[in-house]
Design an enzyme around this catalytic site. Structure first.
Site, PDB file in Angstrom:
ATOM      1  N   SER A  34      19.020   1.773  66.237  1.00  0.00           N
ATOM      2  CA  SER A  34      19.112   0.867  65.081  1.00  0.00           C
ATOM      3  C   SER A  34      20.428   1.026  64.329  1.00  0.00           C
ATOM      4  O   SER A  34      20.614   0.428  63.273  1.00  0.00           O
ATOM      5  CB  SER A  34      17.923   1.105  64.143  1.00  0.00           C
ATOM      6  OG  SER A  34      17.826   2.489  63.812  1.00  0.00           O
ATOM      7  N   ASN A  47      10.485   9.384  59.155  1.00  0.00           N
ATOM      8  CA  ASN A  47       9.586   8.341  58.654  1.00  0.00           C
ATOM      9  C   ASN A  47       9.619   8.227  57.131  1.00  0.00           C
ATOM     10  O   ASN A  47       9.690   7.133  56.588  1.00  0.00           O
ATOM     11  CB  ASN A  47       8.151   8.592  59.137  1.00  0.00           C
ATOM     12  CG  ASN A  47       8.043   8.481  60.647  1.00  0.00           C
ATOM     13  OD1 ASN A  47       9.001   8.081  61.307  1.00  0.00           O
ATOM     14  ND2 ASN A  47       6.895   8.847  61.194  1.00  0.00           N
ATOM     15  N   THR A  73      10.235 -39.842  38.490  1.00  0.00           N
ATOM     16  CA  THR A  73       9.056 -39.371  39.226  1.00  0.00           C
ATOM     17  C   THR A  73       9.051 -40.228  40.487  1.00  0.00           C
ATOM     18  O   THR A  73       9.439 -41.409  40.428  1.00  0.00           O
ATOM     19  CB  THR A  73       7.733 -39.570  38.446  1.00  0.00           C
ATOM     20  OG1 THR A  73       7.547 -40.962  38.207  1.00  0.00           O
ATOM     21  CG2 THR A  73       7.734 -38.815  37.117  1.00  0.00           C
ATOM     22  N   HIS A  74       8.644 -39.674  41.589  1.00  0.00           N
ATOM     23  CA  HIS A  74       8.694 -40.376  42.890  1.00  0.00           C
ATOM     24  C   HIS A  74      10.103 -40.873  43.202  1.00  0.00           C
ATOM     25  O   HIS A  74      10.269 -41.867  43.896  1.00  0.00           O
ATOM     26  CB  HIS A  74       7.733 -41.566  42.925  1.00  0.00           C
ATOM     27  CG  HIS A  74       6.374 -41.262  42.395  1.00  0.00           C
ATOM     28  ND1 HIS A  74       5.367 -40.728  43.178  1.00  0.00           N
ATOM     29  CD2 HIS A  74       5.859 -41.383  41.145  1.00  0.00           C
ATOM     30  CE1 HIS A  74       4.282 -40.548  42.428  1.00  0.00           C
ATOM     31  NE2 HIS A  74       4.549 -40.934  41.185  1.00  0.00           N
ATOM     32  N   SER A 114      36.322 -34.905  55.780  1.00  0.00           N
ATOM     33  CA  SER A 114      35.886 -35.234  57.137  1.00  0.00           C
ATOM     34  C   SER A 114      37.115 -35.257  58.030  1.00  0.00           C
ATOM     35  O   SER A 114      38.212 -35.634  57.597  1.00  0.00           O
ATOM     36  CB  SER A 114      35.213 -36.608  57.127  1.00  0.00           C
ATOM     37  OG  SER A 114      35.275 -37.177  58.421  1.00  0.00           O
ATOM     38  N   LYS A 147      36.287 -39.408  52.781  1.00  0.00           N
ATOM     39  CA  LYS A 147      35.150 -38.533  52.505  1.00  0.00           C
ATOM     40  C   LYS A 147      35.461 -37.311  51.647  1.00  0.00           C
ATOM     41  O   LYS A 147      36.507 -36.699  51.772  1.00  0.00           O
ATOM     42  CB  LYS A 147      34.584 -38.015  53.834  1.00  0.00           C
ATOM     43  CG  LYS A 147      33.859 -39.082  54.593  1.00  0.00           C
ATOM     44  CD  LYS A 147      32.469 -39.266  54.052  1.00  0.00           C
ATOM     45  CE  LYS A 147      31.555 -39.570  55.206  1.00  0.00           C
ATOM     46  NZ  LYS A 147      30.190 -39.289  54.898  1.00  0.00           N
ATOM     47  N   ASN A 173      32.809 -34.339  50.913  1.00  0.00           N
ATOM     48  CA  ASN A 173      31.405 -34.012  51.209  1.00  0.00           C
ATOM     49  C   ASN A 173      30.878 -32.828  50.408  1.00  0.00           C
ATOM     50  O   ASN A 173      31.604 -31.875  50.162  1.00  0.00           O
ATOM     51  CB  ASN A 173      31.257 -33.695  52.704  1.00  0.00           C
ATOM     52  CG  ASN A 173      31.561 -34.891  53.572  1.00  0.00           C
ATOM     53  OD1 ASN A 173      31.301 -36.028  53.166  1.00  0.00           O
ATOM     54  ND2 ASN A 173      32.117 -34.648  54.737  1.00  0.00           N
ATOM     55  N   GLU A 221      24.800 -28.616  50.671  1.00  0.00           N
ATOM     56  CA  GLU A 221      24.005 -28.823  51.888  1.00  0.00           C
ATOM     57  C   GLU A 221      23.752 -27.507  52.610  1.00  0.00           C
ATOM     58  O   GLU A 221      22.664 -27.254  53.119  1.00  0.00           O
ATOM     59  CB  GLU A 221      24.709 -29.814  52.817  1.00  0.00           C
ATOM     60  CG  GLU A 221      24.733 -31.224  52.267  1.00  0.00           C
ATOM     61  CD  GLU A 221      25.564 -32.176  53.123  1.00  0.00           C
ATOM     62  OE1 GLU A 221      25.510 -32.073  54.360  1.00  0.00           O
ATOM     63  OE2 GLU A 221      26.271 -33.013  52.552  1.00  0.00           O
ATOM     64  N   TYR A 228       3.186   5.251  60.539  1.00  0.00           N
ATOM     65  CA  TYR A 228       4.442   4.660  61.004  1.00  0.00           C
ATOM     66  C   TYR A 228       4.310   4.164  62.436  1.00  0.00           C
ATOM     67  O   TYR A 228       3.697   4.800  63.296  1.00  0.00           O
ATOM     68  CB  TYR A 228       5.587   5.687  60.929  1.00  0.00           C
ATOM     69  CG  TYR A 228       6.888   5.114  61.460  1.00  0.00           C
ATOM     70  CD1 TYR A 228       7.696   4.340  60.642  1.00  0.00           C
ATOM     71  CD2 TYR A 228       7.271   5.302  62.787  1.00  0.00           C
ATOM     72  CE1 TYR A 228       8.867   3.777  61.131  1.00  0.00           C
ATOM     73  CE2 TYR A 228       8.441   4.741  63.282  1.00  0.00           C
ATOM     74  CZ  TYR A 228       9.233   3.975  62.445  1.00  0.00           C
ATOM     75  OH  TYR A 228      10.386   3.406  62.929  1.00  0.00           O
ATOM     76  N   GLN A 285      10.782  -0.867  62.423  1.00  0.00           N
ATOM     77  CA  GLN A 285      12.244  -0.908  62.455  1.00  0.00           C
ATOM     78  C   GLN A 285      12.734  -2.362  62.365  1.00  0.00           C
ATOM     79  O   GLN A 285      13.863  -2.617  61.956  1.00  0.00           O
ATOM     80  CB  GLN A 285      12.742  -0.250  63.750  1.00  0.00           C
ATOM     81  CG  GLN A 285      14.240  -0.235  63.914  1.00  0.00           C
ATOM     82  CD  GLN A 285      14.669   0.709  65.019  1.00  0.00           C
ATOM     83  OE1 GLN A 285      14.586   1.928  64.896  1.00  0.00           O
ATOM     84  NE2 GLN A 285      15.111   0.150  66.128  1.00  0.00           N
ATOM     85  N   LYS A 325      14.411  -4.606  59.176  1.00  0.00           N
ATOM     86  CA  LYS A 325      15.755  -4.537  58.595  1.00  0.00           C
ATOM     87  C   LYS A 325      16.649  -5.750  58.786  1.00  0.00           C
ATOM     88  O   LYS A 325      17.085  -6.362  57.810  1.00  0.00           O
ATOM     89  CB  LYS A 325      16.467  -3.288  59.110  1.00  0.00           C
ATOM     90  CG  LYS A 325      15.775  -2.032  58.629  1.00  0.00           C
ATOM     91  CD  LYS A 325      16.392  -0.775  59.145  1.00  0.00           C
ATOM     92  CE  LYS A 325      15.477   0.394  58.842  1.00  0.00           C
ATOM     93  NZ  LYS A 325      14.129   0.261  59.495  1.00  0.00           N
TER      94      LYS A 325
HETATM   95  N1  ARG Z   1      15.171   3.700  62.936  1.00  0.00           N
HETATM   96  C1  ARG Z   1      13.851   3.969  62.512  1.00  0.00           C
HETATM   97  C2  ARG Z   1      13.336   2.824  61.645  1.00  0.00           C
HETATM   98  O1  ARG Z   1      14.120   2.080  61.220  1.00  0.00           O
HETATM   99  C3  ARG Z   1      13.802   5.248  61.730  1.00  0.00           C
HETATM  100  C4  ARG Z   1      12.505   5.943  61.773  1.00  0.00           C
HETATM  101  C5  ARG Z   1      12.321   6.584  63.070  1.00  0.00           C
HETATM  102  N2  ARG Z   1      11.079   7.261  63.175  1.00  0.00           N
HETATM  103  C6  ARG Z   1      10.480   7.479  64.321  1.00  0.00           C
HETATM  104  N3  ARG Z   1       9.335   8.075  64.296  1.00  0.00           N
HETATM  105  N4  ARG Z   1      11.021   7.108  65.449  1.00  0.00           N
HETATM  106  O2  ARG Z   1      12.167   2.674  61.425  1.00  0.00           O
END
Ligand code: ARG
Length: 456
Positions: free
Chosen positions: A22, A109, A154-155, A276, A282, A284, A289, A316, A321, A324
């Site tokens: 990760s 964890n 409205t509408h 454009s 144009k 824009n 948007e 856990y 993971q 993220k």
């Molecule tokens: N990279 C892991 C995560 O984002 C960290 C925790 C890892 N823990 C484990 N038991 N492998 O969750």
């Protein structure tokens, strides 16, 4: 350096290693990781689990790592498994064996649960600052446009006249609610998972209250299994971010309409619009948007995490993971959109005359004509019918109610007198709406005073 491997007899398959790693995204919270580690060793030393000297050495090592990442002399090694292993390995590399004591009484964890909480907490605060800045800009615009009349819809059909201040005030309310949602989340999430270990706490005499206080939490989490598997706060934040994006996109949609040739209520500043490649005429509203378009990825992040967390057994699981990448993207997206939106709206020009003219045609004063009759004793339902006839008459003659002669008024109802013109003038229509929350200037001024106090 690998944090594990003792019980393995074979090397990890390279594809497995890459799939599992990760580092490419969790390096985003290296600061929070280091901050958590410093608090952890400070607590370990206080409890006599580490000596003061060991704590000093580890802390100095961690501080130097943060500084060097910051000033570019230390590159985060993309072959590390995650940011936790990178920091720990670099520490051991720099200060030797004492660095190996950092992870005493801790698991990745509870470490990652802490890092994510710290990161989210920082992001909530940054988002709140941007919201506050936007609200300040909106408040200035409101003060400036208390007398800028425009049609309320409205509408998407002209309904009754309002002012630009009043219209912008609706968004002020939305973004104000967004801030209050953020502060609710902060309150609810502000407990510290550090010390929960892998899932069942540790046998070391950790002082969890102390680590929590070092990191600005209200106290430690109360169940170690929940501590390492809770991502509720992140789902709440993504939900609050989704709502912010919804509000931004509604405002953007209106600006896109208002900026069109058909409306011409506003003109975007050249610095906030684009041209454009083929059509020279144009200009824009790309920024509006794009903000409207980016709602999709933020809603997507929320949906994705809800689905990831669904059905996960305690405690856990590696699935987590996946909390993220999309969350980080959503957080960055919203911050970017808030900043750009603020810039766009503060440089935009409002065509007051066009707005006012638009409010004048379209029978936005029809309700007021009916109210005039009611004030002269006509039951509302009858008044509604009478004004309906007037409107029909005007549509046939292609005129506004204000353009009718008194004879024409009287032909439909003898109740009308010369003061009808004043009663249905745009100014009267707006200024008579004085209940709190309505567009009348005196009512708006009261609300603005409250907003000022709120922004401090
Ligand atoms: N990279 C892991 C995560 O984002 C960290 C925790 C890892 N823990 C484990 N038991 N492998 O969750």
């Amino acid at each position: 350096m690998k944090l594990w491997g003792g019980r393995f007899t074979k090397e990890t398959n390279q594809l497995v290693y890459n799939f599992n790693a990760s580092i490419s995204f969790d390096q985003k919270f290296y600061k929070q990781d280091i901050r958590g580690s410093i608090a952890h060793v400070t607590m370990l030393a206080k409890q006599g689990i580490l000596t003061a000297k060991e704590k000093e050495a580890i802390t100095a090592g961690l501080v130097s790592i943060e500084q060097d990442i910051e000033n570019g002399t230390l590159a985060i090694d993309s072959t590390s498994e995650d940011i936790h292993s990178f920091v720990e390995a670099t520490l051991i590399d720099r200060i030797g064996d004492v660095g190996k004591k950092l992870h005493t009484g801790r698991s990745r964890n509870d470490q990652v649960a802490l890092d994510m909480k710290l990161y989210t907490r920082d992001e909530i605060r940054e988002t709140d600052d941007l919201l506050k800045k936007l609200l300040t800009t909106l408040l200035h615009l409101m003060e400036e446009h208390l007398d800028t009349y425009m049609p309320g819809f409205t509408h998407l059909q002209k309904a009754q006249p309002v002012t630009l201040a009043h219209h912008i005030g609706a968004y002020f309310e939305m973004f104000k609610r967004d801030r209050s949602r953020l502060s609710d989340i902060l309150k609810r999430m502000n407990t510290c998972p550090l010390g929960a270990g892998a899932l069942a706490g540790t046998t070391y005499p950790l002082d969890r209250e102390y680590s929590a206080s070092l990191l600005g939490f209200d106290g430690p989490t109360l169940n170690s299994m929940d501590s390492v598997s809770d991502r509720d706060y992140l789902i709440e934040f993504l939900s609050a971010l989704s709502m912010i994006m919804m509000h931004l996109s509604r405002f953007c949609e209106e600006i896109i309409l208002w900026n069109s040739n058909e409306y011409r209520f506003v003109e975007l500043d050249d610095s906030y619009s684009t041209g454009s490649s083929i059509m020279p005429q144009k200009k824009n509203p790309d920024i509006a948007e794009l903000i409207r378009g980016k709602v999709g990825r933020v809603y997507g992040a929320l949906q994705s995490l809800l689905v990831t967390m669904k059905g996960l057994p305690l405690a856990y699981n590696k699935d987590m993971q996946e909390d993220k990448e999309l969350s980080f993207d959503a957080m960055d997206t919203v911050k970017g959109c808030l900043a750009l939106f603020e810039g766009m709206i503060s440089t935009m020009r409002f065509n007051k005359a066009v707005m006012e003219a638009s409010a004048k045609n379209g029978f936005t004063n029809a309700t007021d004509a009916a109210d005039y009759l009611v004030n002269h004793g006509v039951p509302f339902r009858d008044a509604h019918g009478i004004v309906g006839q007037l409107v029909l008459h005007c549509i046939e003659k292609n005129i506004a109610l204000d353009d009718m002669t008194l004879e024409e008024f009287k032909a439909v109802s003898p109740v009308f007198e010369a003061d009808i013109y004043d009663a249905i003038s745009l100014k009267t229509c707006v200024e008579k709406r004085l209940t709190i929350g309505a567009p009348g200037k005196a009512a708006m001024e009261k609300v603005i005073a409250q907003y000022k106090e709120y922004l401090g």
